[in-house]
Design an enzyme around this catalytic site. Structure first.
Site, PDB file in Angstrom:
ATOM      1  N   GLY A   1      37.777  47.052  15.775  1.00 23.64           N
ATOM      2  CA  GLY A   1      38.681  48.209  15.807  1.00 23.64           C
ATOM      3  C   GLY A   1      39.372  48.343  17.165  1.00 23.64           C
ATOM      4  O   GLY A   1      38.783  48.025  18.205  1.00 23.64           O
TER       5      GLY A   1
ATOM      6  N   THR B   1       9.138  70.763  11.400  1.00 26.30           N
ATOM      7  CA  THR B   1      10.128  69.908  10.715  1.00 26.30           C
ATOM      8  C   THR B   1      11.372  69.686  11.579  1.00 26.30           C
ATOM      9  O   THR B   1      11.848  68.562  11.760  1.00 26.30           O
ATOM     10  CB  THR B   1      10.556  70.568   9.385  1.00 26.30           C
ATOM     11  OG1 THR B   1       9.384  70.806   8.631  1.00 26.30           O
ATOM     12  CG2 THR B   1      11.522  69.698   8.624  1.00 26.30           C
TER      13      THR B   1
ATOM     14  N   ASP C   1      39.919  50.941  18.771  1.00 28.23           N
ATOM     15  CA  ASP C   1      39.189  51.888  19.630  1.00 28.23           C
ATOM     16  C   ASP C   1      38.079  51.183  20.395  1.00 28.23           C
ATOM     17  O   ASP C   1      37.821  51.466  21.566  1.00 28.23           O
ATOM     18  CB  ASP C   1      38.624  53.049  18.801  1.00 28.23           C
ATOM     19  CG  ASP C   1      37.826  52.572  17.583  1.00 28.23           C
ATOM     20  OD1 ASP C   1      38.016  51.416  17.149  1.00 28.23           O
ATOM     21  OD2 ASP C   1      37.003  53.352  17.078  1.00 28.23           O
ATOM     22  N   ARG C   2      37.455  50.204  19.736  1.00 25.07           N
ATOM     23  CA  ARG C   2      36.358  49.490  20.402  1.00 25.07           C
ATOM     24  C   ARG C   2      36.905  48.538  21.469  1.00 25.07           C
ATOM     25  O   ARG C   2      36.304  48.372  22.531  1.00 25.07           O
ATOM     26  CB  ARG C   2      35.516  48.748  19.354  1.00 25.07           C
ATOM     27  CG  ARG C   2      34.876  49.729  18.377  1.00 25.07           C
ATOM     28  CD  ARG C   2      34.090  49.029  17.306  1.00 25.07           C
ATOM     29  NE  ARG C   2      32.988  48.261  17.849  1.00 25.07           N
ATOM     30  CZ  ARG C   2      32.322  47.327  17.160  1.00 25.07           C
ATOM     31  NH1 ARG C   2      32.666  47.068  15.905  1.00 25.07           N
ATOM     32  NH2 ARG C   2      31.339  46.667  17.714  1.00 25.07           N
TER      33      ARG C   2
ATOM     34  N   THR D   1      31.237  60.464  15.241  1.00 23.06           N
ATOM     35  CA  THR D   1      30.849  60.350  13.824  1.00 23.06           C
ATOM     36  C   THR D   1      30.003  59.082  13.637  1.00 23.06           C
ATOM     37  O   THR D   1      29.022  59.063  12.908  1.00 23.06           O
ATOM     38  CB  THR D   1      32.119  60.262  12.942  1.00 23.06           C
ATOM     39  OG1 THR D   1      33.004  61.292  13.354  1.00 23.06           O
ATOM     40  CG2 THR D   1      31.784  60.412  11.485  1.00 23.06           C
TER      41      THR D   1
END
Ligand code: BTN
Length: 489
Positions: free
Chosen positions: A341, A423, A343-344, A367
């Protein structure tokens, strides 16, 4: 090959032509420390102070690299000269059609190709190259840069030696019949924008004959330009402010840089899903000083948000254009580059620019969590794509009956025990420690101990547990580098 070096000449190309008149036979090279009447393209003068490289190579016509396409000579020269600087200084220049050599949008070298006719046939090829070594004299329409400024070391003393090496290099490369690959490696990508001040046109192709084909982005008409005096300029050629957009699935990060090299940016983080999005955008654009930019250079991984931002920018007379995925300092041969990508790539490039001599792990937490590994020498080792912190929490809730939906930004993750005692704690502690364990494992396993760099919306959460550098706008910094082009590899 015969090489003639001079302290001073009117012009190495004019002198080469005189030598041809006196029956000097090609190939030969003429190099001078300074020129008193240096010539540029379109009849312009080429300022030639001492401390630059002024060089003319004369080739016999049969050495034209592509005789079927005589107009391609300037492109060949630009490609091979760029290859010379790449090999010698690990410097990645950008070729702007037809043959300007730029570094980060600024002109480093100019090329003037002339040929003589012998009757009806092509005669000797006179290839003049001027390179700014110590000074960067101003040139029309364009910022300029000197090699010493880029490499931060003295070079002007070696001008004659450099000229001799370039002559040998180019002579050898006359055998390179597949030079177009070299051209494409250094040249501006298709889709790059040109402007004549009124219209925007995108680069469609450069033909085998060396013509530039542009498509008007409004009328979609194509123009084919064979001469350099056409009035169109590459948009990054000027000292323009830069407005950049990193467009995620829901968030848009905008950064405004007053000019290409400034480190200060105005940054806005806007949510495309917010009702107030258009208003927030207008407010941010209002806060930008005059002269207002008219192009937004963007990257995205999703098409719908791109369209949404593009529409929202319309009333502000701003055009959203994609930034090319351009490798600069990092070598991606270990990865399927078409699948990596933009972005990477931006992250890897920005990190390498900041820490050129270190092994790096770049973690972007949003995300998704992405991790990019880059070696000390700049080899991209590969990366990871993992679910982001909130994505994992969402999925635990969605896939089970009883686990609550936790919002990572609402939780206090600062004081987690190694194990959870209820939890919620068990979910959070597991989530955070899983990520930390991975980074620590990579740090232990990689042959060169990497510097860890964090970025992205959730980076703050992880940074409490890891020894790392945090860079808020790393992706946008990479976008800026890729938009302008040029790098020391
Ligand atoms: C340009 O306008 O970009 C082309 C400049 C070419 C300058 C070089 S310097 C060596 C040779 N001698 C000249 O008089 N011109 C070329």
């Amino acid at each position: 090959m015969k090489k003639l070096a001079f302290d001073s000449l009117d012009s190495t190309s004019t002198h080469a032509a005189r030598l041809l008149d006196e029956n000097e036979s090609a190939p030969f090279a003429v190099i001078a420390k300074t020129q008193t009447a240096g010539r540029g393209r379109s009849g312009r003068q080429w300022e030639s102070p001492k401390g630059g490289l002024y060089f003319t190579l004369v080739l016999p016509p049969e050495k034209h690299p592509d005789p079927k396409h005589p107009g391609s000579l300037p492109l060949w020269v630009a490609s091979q000269t760029a290859a010379f600087f790449h090999e010698k200084f690990s410097l990645r220049l950008t070729i702007k059609w037809p043959n300007d050599l730029l570094f980060a949008g600024r002109k480093l070298a100019g090329i003037l190709c002339e040929s003589r006719m012998q009757g009806k046939d092509l005669g000797p090829l006179i290839i003049g190259i001027g390179v700014n070594l110590h000074d960067a004299p101003p040139v029309t329409e364009q910022q300029s840069v000197a090699l010493e400024e880029i490499l931060q070391k003295p070079l002007a003393e070696d001008a004659l030696k450099l000229g001799e090496q370039l002559a040998d290099f180019l002579w050898e490369k006359t055998e390179d019949k597949d030079w177009r690959k070299t051209y494409d490696f250094f040249a501006l990508e298709n889709g790059q924008l040109y402007t004549d001040g009124k219209r925007l046109a995108s680069l469609y192709n450069v033909t085998k004959d060396g013509n530039l084909q542009l498509i008007d982005i409004q009328t979609k008409e194509m123009q084919s330009l064979s001469s350099v005096s056409h009035g169109y300029r590459w948009v990054y050629q000027e000292k323009n402010p830069l407005l950049l957009a990193d467009i995620g699935n829901s968030l848009v990060k905008l950064a405004y840089f007053t000019d290409a090299s400034s480190d200060k940016a105005l940054i806005a983080r806007l949510d495309l899903r917010d009702e107030s999005f258009a208003l927030d955008l207008a407010r941010f654009l209002d806060s930008i000083p005059y002269p207002k930019p008219w192009i937004v250079h963007g990257i995205t991984v999703a098409s719908r948000p791109w369209e949404k931002l593009s529409e929202a920018l319309n009333p502000h007379r701003l055009t959203l254009v994609p930034v090319p995925k351009r490798p600069l300092r990092v070598n991606y041969s270990a990865y399927n580059f078409s699948q990596l990508g933009v972005d990477r790539v931006a992250l890897a490039e920005a990190a390498k620019q900041k820490y050129p001599n270190e092994a790096l792990l770049v973690l972007s937490a949003g995300t998704c969590i992405t991790i990019e590994a880059v070696s000390k020498e700049g080899a991209y080792l590969g990366g990871y794509i993992l679910p982001g912190l909130q994505t994992k929490l969402n999925s635990l809730h969605l896939r089970t009956d009883r686990l609550p939906l936790l919002k990572i930004y609402e939780e206090d993750t600062g004081s987690l025990d190694l194990f959870g005692h209820n939890t919620k704690e068990a979910m959070l502690s597991g989530l955070i420690h899983e990520s930390i364990a991975l980074i620590e494992y990579l740090g232990r396993t990689l042959p060169e101990k990497p510097r860890l760099i964090l970025t992205g919306g959730d980076a703050g959460i992880l940074s409490r547990f890891l020894s790392a550098d945090y860079h808020e706008a790393l992706t946008l910094e990479g976008v800026r580098l890729m938009a302008k082009g040029g790098a020391v590899c």
